[in-house]
Design a protein around this motif. Structure first.
Motif, PDB file in Angstrom:
ATOM      1  N   LYS A  16       0.966  -1.162   0.123  1.00  0.00           N
ATOM      2  CA  LYS A  16      -0.091  -0.008  -0.102  1.00  0.00           C
ATOM      3  C   LYS A  16       0.707   1.235   0.050  1.00  0.00           C
ATOM      4  CE  LYS A  16      -4.060   2.015   2.238  1.00  0.00           C
ATOM      5  NZ  LYS A  16      -3.490   3.197   2.656  1.00  0.00           N
ATOM      6  N   GLN A  17       1.879   1.061   0.743  1.00  0.00           N
ATOM      7  CA  GLN A  17       2.844   2.644   0.881  1.00  0.00           C
ATOM      8  C   GLN A  17       3.305   2.695  -0.256  1.00  0.00           C
ATOM      9  OE1 GLN A  17       5.062   1.935   4.617  1.00  0.00           O
ATOM     10  NE2 GLN A  17       3.907   3.479   5.512  1.00  0.00           N
ATOM     11  N   LEU A  18       4.009   1.623  -0.907  1.00  0.00           N
ATOM     12  CA  LEU A  18       4.796   1.815  -2.143  1.00  0.00           C
ATOM     13  C   LEU A  18       3.951   2.212  -3.360  1.00  0.00           C
ATOM     14  CD1 LEU A  18       7.394  -1.222  -2.216  1.00  0.00           C
ATOM     15  CD2 LEU A  18       7.667   1.113  -1.888  1.00  0.00           C
ATOM     16  N   TYR A  19       2.564   1.790  -3.196  1.00  0.00           N
ATOM     17  CA  TYR A  19       1.540   2.079  -4.363  1.00  0.00           C
ATOM     18  C   TYR A  19       1.089   3.648  -4.077  1.00  0.00           C
ATOM     19  CZ  TYR A  19      -3.045   2.058  -6.861  1.00  0.00           C
ATOM     20  OH  TYR A  19      -4.004   2.508  -7.782  1.00  0.00           O
TER      21      TYR A  19
ATOM     22  N   GLU B 267       9.766   5.252  -6.301  1.00  0.00           N
ATOM     23  CA  GLU B 267      11.068   5.550  -7.299  1.00  0.00           C
ATOM     24  C   GLU B 267      12.489   5.057  -6.465  1.00  0.00           C
ATOM     25  OE1 GLU B 267      11.159   6.677 -10.256  1.00  0.00           O
ATOM     26  OE2 GLU B 267       9.097   6.562 -10.548  1.00  0.00           O
ATOM     27  N   MET B 268      12.479   5.237  -5.059  1.00  0.00           N
ATOM     28  CA  MET B 268      13.460   4.610  -4.415  1.00  0.00           C
ATOM     29  C   MET B 268      13.815   3.157  -4.397  1.00  0.00           C
ATOM     30  SD  MET B 268      15.385   7.186  -3.134  1.00  0.00           S
ATOM     31  CE  MET B 268      15.053   8.085  -4.862  1.00  0.00           C
ATOM     32  N   ALA B 269      12.742   2.366  -4.437  1.00  0.00           N
ATOM     33  CA  ALA B 269      12.848   1.059  -4.643  1.00  0.00           C
ATOM     34  C   ALA B 269      13.189   0.770  -5.998  1.00  0.00           C
ATOM     35  CB  ALA B 269      11.245   0.380  -4.404  1.00  0.00           C
ATOM     36  N   LEU B 270      12.646   1.314  -6.998  1.00  0.00           N
ATOM     37  CA  LEU B 270      13.046   1.072  -8.288  1.00  0.00           C
ATOM     38  C   LEU B 270      14.552   1.326  -8.604  1.00  0.00           C
ATOM     39  CD1 LEU B 270      12.091   0.377 -10.921  1.00  0.00           C
ATOM     40  CD2 LEU B 270      11.370   2.890 -11.474  1.00  0.00           C
TER      41      LEU B 270
ATOM     42  N   VAL C 255      11.366  -6.252  -6.463  1.00  0.00           N
ATOM     43  CA  VAL C 255      10.605  -6.515  -7.697  1.00  0.00           C
ATOM     44  C   VAL C 255       9.159  -7.204  -7.736  1.00  0.00           C
ATOM     45  CG1 VAL C 255      10.663  -8.089  -9.757  1.00  0.00           C
ATOM     46  CG2 VAL C 255      12.684  -6.737  -9.088  1.00  0.00           C
ATOM     47  N   PHE C 256       9.145  -7.958  -6.661  1.00  0.00           N
ATOM     48  CA  PHE C 256       7.788  -8.607  -6.240  1.00  0.00           C
ATOM     49  C   PHE C 256       6.725  -7.470  -6.061  1.00  0.00           C
ATOM     50  CE2 PHE C 256       4.709  -9.171  -2.744  1.00  0.00           C
ATOM     51  CZ  PHE C 256       4.010 -10.241  -3.324  1.00  0.00           C
ATOM     52  N   TYR C 257       6.940  -6.323  -5.354  1.00  0.00           N
ATOM     53  CA  TYR C 257       6.290  -5.259  -4.948  1.00  0.00           C
ATOM     54  C   TYR C 257       6.059  -4.531  -6.420  1.00  0.00           C
ATOM     55  CZ  TYR C 257       6.110  -6.679  -0.045  1.00  0.00           C
ATOM     56  OH  TYR C 257       6.212  -6.868   1.179  1.00  0.00           O
ATOM     57  N   LEU C 258       7.097  -4.124  -6.843  1.00  0.00           N
ATOM     58  CA  LEU C 258       6.931  -3.226  -7.937  1.00  0.00           C
ATOM     59  C   LEU C 258       6.286  -3.893  -9.205  1.00  0.00           C
ATOM     60  CD1 LEU C 258      10.740  -1.664  -7.977  1.00  0.00           C
ATOM     61  CD2 LEU C 258       8.592  -0.451  -7.107  1.00  0.00           C
ATOM     62  N   SER C 259       6.369  -5.091  -9.585  1.00  0.00           N
ATOM     63  CA  SER C 259       5.929  -5.710 -10.525  1.00  0.00           C
ATOM     64  C   SER C 259       4.090  -5.665 -10.102  1.00  0.00           C
ATOM     65  CB  SER C 259       6.358  -7.258 -10.654  1.00  0.00           C
ATOM     66  OG  SER C 259       7.608  -7.367 -11.140  1.00  0.00           O
TER      67      SER C 259
ATOM     68  N   ILE D 183      21.083  -2.756  -8.269  1.00  0.00           N
ATOM     69  CA  ILE D 183      21.737  -4.133  -8.176  1.00  0.00           C
ATOM     70  C   ILE D 183      21.822  -4.622  -9.230  1.00  0.00           C
ATOM     71  CG2 ILE D 183      21.073  -6.375  -7.250  1.00  0.00           C
ATOM     72  CD1 ILE D 183      19.876  -5.214  -4.834  1.00  0.00           C
ATOM     73  N   ALA D 184      21.024  -4.471 -10.233  1.00  0.00           N
ATOM     74  CA  ALA D 184      21.093  -5.053 -11.743  1.00  0.00           C
ATOM     75  C   ALA D 184      22.187  -4.352 -12.527  1.00  0.00           C
ATOM     76  CB  ALA D 184      19.546  -4.519 -12.540  1.00  0.00           C
ATOM     77  N   LEU D 185      22.735  -3.385 -12.374  1.00  0.00           N
ATOM     78  CA  LEU D 185      23.845  -2.725 -12.840  1.00  0.00           C
ATOM     79  C   LEU D 185      24.881  -3.265 -12.163  1.00  0.00           C
ATOM     80  CD1 LEU D 185      25.385  -0.820 -14.780  1.00  0.00           C
ATOM     81  CD2 LEU D 185      25.176   1.158 -12.966  1.00  0.00           C
ATOM     82  N   MET D 186      25.183  -3.530 -11.038  1.00  0.00           N
ATOM     83  CA  MET D 186      26.226  -4.295 -10.334  1.00  0.00           C
ATOM     84  C   MET D 186      26.240  -5.476 -10.796  1.00  0.00           C
ATOM     85  SD  MET D 186      27.041  -6.518  -7.706  1.00  0.00           S
ATOM     86  CE  MET D 186      25.399  -6.397  -6.691  1.00  0.00           C
ATOM     87  N   GLN D 187      25.193  -6.289 -10.929  1.00  0.00           N
ATOM     88  CA  GLN D 187      25.329  -7.853 -11.430  1.00  0.00           C
ATOM     89  C   GLN D 187      25.720  -7.921 -12.706  1.00  0.00           C
ATOM     90  OE1 GLN D 187      21.156  -8.861 -10.096  1.00  0.00           O
ATOM     91  NE2 GLN D 187      22.354 -10.751 -10.310  1.00  0.00           N
ATOM     92  N   LYS D 188      25.420  -6.904 -13.880  1.00  0.00           N
ATOM     93  CA  LYS D 188      25.947  -7.084 -15.134  1.00  0.00           C
ATOM     94  C   LYS D 188      27.310  -6.670 -15.107  1.00  0.00           C
ATOM     95  CE  LYS D 188      21.707  -5.619 -17.482  1.00  0.00           C
ATOM     96  NZ  LYS D 188      20.883  -4.597 -18.015  1.00  0.00           N
ATOM     97  N   ARG D 189      27.841  -5.791 -14.445  1.00  0.00           N
ATOM     98  CA  ARG D 189      29.055  -5.260 -14.353  1.00  0.00           C
ATOM     99  C   ARG D 189      30.250  -6.437 -13.634  1.00  0.00           C
ATOM    100  NH1 ARG D 189      30.150   0.556 -11.719  1.00  0.00           N
ATOM    101  NH2 ARG D 189      32.317  -0.064 -12.401  1.00  0.00           N
TER     102      ARG D 189
END
Length: 536
Positions: A76-79, A86-89, A287-291, A95-101
């Motif tokens: 509810k709070q993220l929605y 935006e902070m969650a995103l 990602v669970f919440y954001l999706s 993390i995604a950028l770090m994994q790719k690197r």
């Protein structure tokens, strides 16, 4: 690593309980309720890719009220709060950028460069993570009255402890100083983008004061102080192995910074092997919440409606304007918009089990599937497809849906149904939910009626909730004194396409006969008039 962090379980005990229950859970509901189909659509709307899949979390609901409420508050709070969203995103993107690197490190064959890159990735990732945490915690402190004591605020605090246990002040200072000195002694910004065969595909150069020059001229200008007359013809450096360019840059740095090799090795030994993968599960939880939020917002724009249910633990269910999410997804994907027919339903202490009868194609299967889907989505902490809901939390959700392809297998079909019902009864406990759709259609009607009556009475005896969809209207006869109540389909609306609503009332004893008569080209009334009284 200090502290415990999770945005899905309020404590380690609740997670351990959920994990233990996975191996004993009745999983028949996953296929019967089309949960994987719904999950794939939510993932599509989320747009985070397969790397951050949360299928296990989605398919296996929680049985703890405290866990469900914990997730609902975060959802509810993220929605509602765009800054937190935006902070969650940003956290997931970091993390995604770090994994790719980190994955790209495998293609670096030069050990010295690999060590430098590893330390740089670690420093930049932890520094970015710390900044995200500071911005988020500062925002929460400003709105203390709104967030005080909420699961999200507590989660941010735990994240701070998690980071501080992984990112000590001394490490930050050492890496910052090392990378700063290294950067200052580089003759210019030289970035080589190479493939796994160490062939250079592009070179990014940014020498000061030479922005007006052509690409090759700028490359030559910035490299001349330490590479001499190196051949920088475009056809050469873009298509051949120029690892020697890396070597010359390294030699240049080592001449200007005596002892840099020793310092690099010491820092790499201290910090280079720390496991940054400990942060990966955090991304999956966000990602669970954001999706889920992205999915709901996309469908709300098309006219669909959702709500976060009240889950207080008491077994009184009341749901208003519920619809089947599977049907909703089909309509959305076909471009037909929100044309769902919604229904209400409720369970209570004296009305725990329903029998639903009615016309073919009257929405009976859709209705019972919507009940199961709403229960599953509610118990993972997600929005549910209805306008308002007050729900209990079921220990398990059991289903048995008869399918068209199974009906064609006459040999052994009845035995299969008996085996499935036996499995349900063996693991059935008080407050579980049981949903049965056209069960025992493969045997004689009289036998099916007896078995279904006993099954419903057993559900009553064990204080379970749920219902049965059937054409055998006589199952209800003799159950009036139990908690079993009757539902039926009612034709509503006008036009060529029949539309049905589910209402409480006497079973539709003749609705199936009316459908059969219609298929034969006569009305039920004409059929009654043509037959002798004793045949009815």
């Amino acid at each position: 690593m200090e502290g415990y962090f999770s945005l899905l379980w309020e404590n380690e005990e609740s997670y351990a309980e959920w994990r233990r229950n996975l191996c004993v859970r009745d999983k028949g509901y996953i296929a019967d309720l089309n949960l994987k189909y719904v999950y794939k659509e939510i993932c599509r709307a989320g747009r985070f890719g397969e790397r951050y899949g949360f299928e296990e979390i989605f398919l296996h609901p929680c049985a703890r009220v405290s866990t469900v409420v914990f997730r609902q508050k975060i959802m509810k709070q993220l929605y509602e709060d765009s800054f937190l969203y935006e902070m969650a995103l940003e956290f997931v993107s970091c993390i995604a950028l770090m994994q790719k690197r980190m994955e790209a490190l495998d293609s670096i064959k030069d050990e010295k460069k690999k060590m430098i890159s590893t330390l740089q990735i670690r420093y930049e990732f932890m520094d970015a993570l710390e900044r995200i945490y500071e911005k988020t915690s500062g925002y929460i402190r400003e709105k203390e009255e709104t967030f005080d004591g909420t699961p999200l605020a507590e989660g941010v605090q735990k994240l701070g402890s998690f980071i501080s246990g992984y990112w000590v002040v001394s490490e930050k200072a050492e890496l910052s100083n090392f990378l700063s000195v290294l950067g200052k002694n580089m003759p210019c910004s030289v970035v080589l983008n190479k493939d796994r065969n160490q062939h250079c595909r592009s070179v990014v150069i940014d020498p000061k004061g030479t922005s007006e020059c052509g690409y090759t001229e700028r490359l030559m200008e910035c490299a001349r102080p330490f590479l001499g007359e190196y051949d920088f013809k475009v056809g050469v450096y873009q298509n051949t192995d120029i690892t020697c360019l890396d070597k010359r840059i390294q030699n240049y740095i080592c001449r200007n910074l005596p002892g840099i090799d020793c310092e690099l090795e010491n820092l790499y030994e201290k910090y280079g092997n720390n496991n940054l993968a400990r942060f990966f599960p955090m991304a999956v939880e966000f990602v669970f919440y954001l999706s889920c939020i992205r999915f709901v917002r996309e469908y709300e724009k098309a006219g669909f409606w959702f709500s976060i249910p009240t889950c207080a633990g008491k077994q009184d269910y009341e749901v208003r304007d519920a619809y089947d999410m599977t049907l909703g997804i089909n309509l959305y994907q076909s471009g037909k918009g929100c044309r769902v027919v919604s229904n209400d339903y409720q369970f209570g202490e004296k009305s725990r089990v329903f029998i639903l009868t009615g016309a073919n194609q009257g929405g009976k299967t859709t209705f019972i599937r919507s009940i199961g889907l709403i229960q599953c989505l509610a118990q993972i902490g997600m929005f549910v497809p209805c306008r308002k809901a007050s729900l209990g939390v079921a220990g398990q959700i059991h289903t048995h849906f008869s399918r068209e392809d199974e009906r064609g297998a006459a040999v052994g079909r009845f035995e299969q149904e008996l085996q499935r019902v036996h499995e349900i009864l063996e693991s059935l406990w008080a407050e579980d939910m049981v949903l049965l759709n056209e069960t025992f259609t493969s045997t004689q009607r009289s036998t099916a009626v007896i078995l279904l009556r006993r099954l419903l009475l057993e559900m009553d005896h064990r204080q379970c909730y749920g219902g049965l969809v059937t054409h055998f209207y006589e199952v209800y006869d003799g159950l009036e004194e139990s908690v079993v109540f009757s539902l039926t389909t009612e034709e509503v609306g006008e036009g060529k396409e029949r539309t049905y609503k589910i209402r409480e009332g006497e079973s539709g004893r003749y609705s199936h006969a009316r459908d059969i008569a219609a298929k034969c080209g006569v009305t039920y009334e004409e059929l009654v008039a043509a037959l002798p009284d004793e045949s009815l």
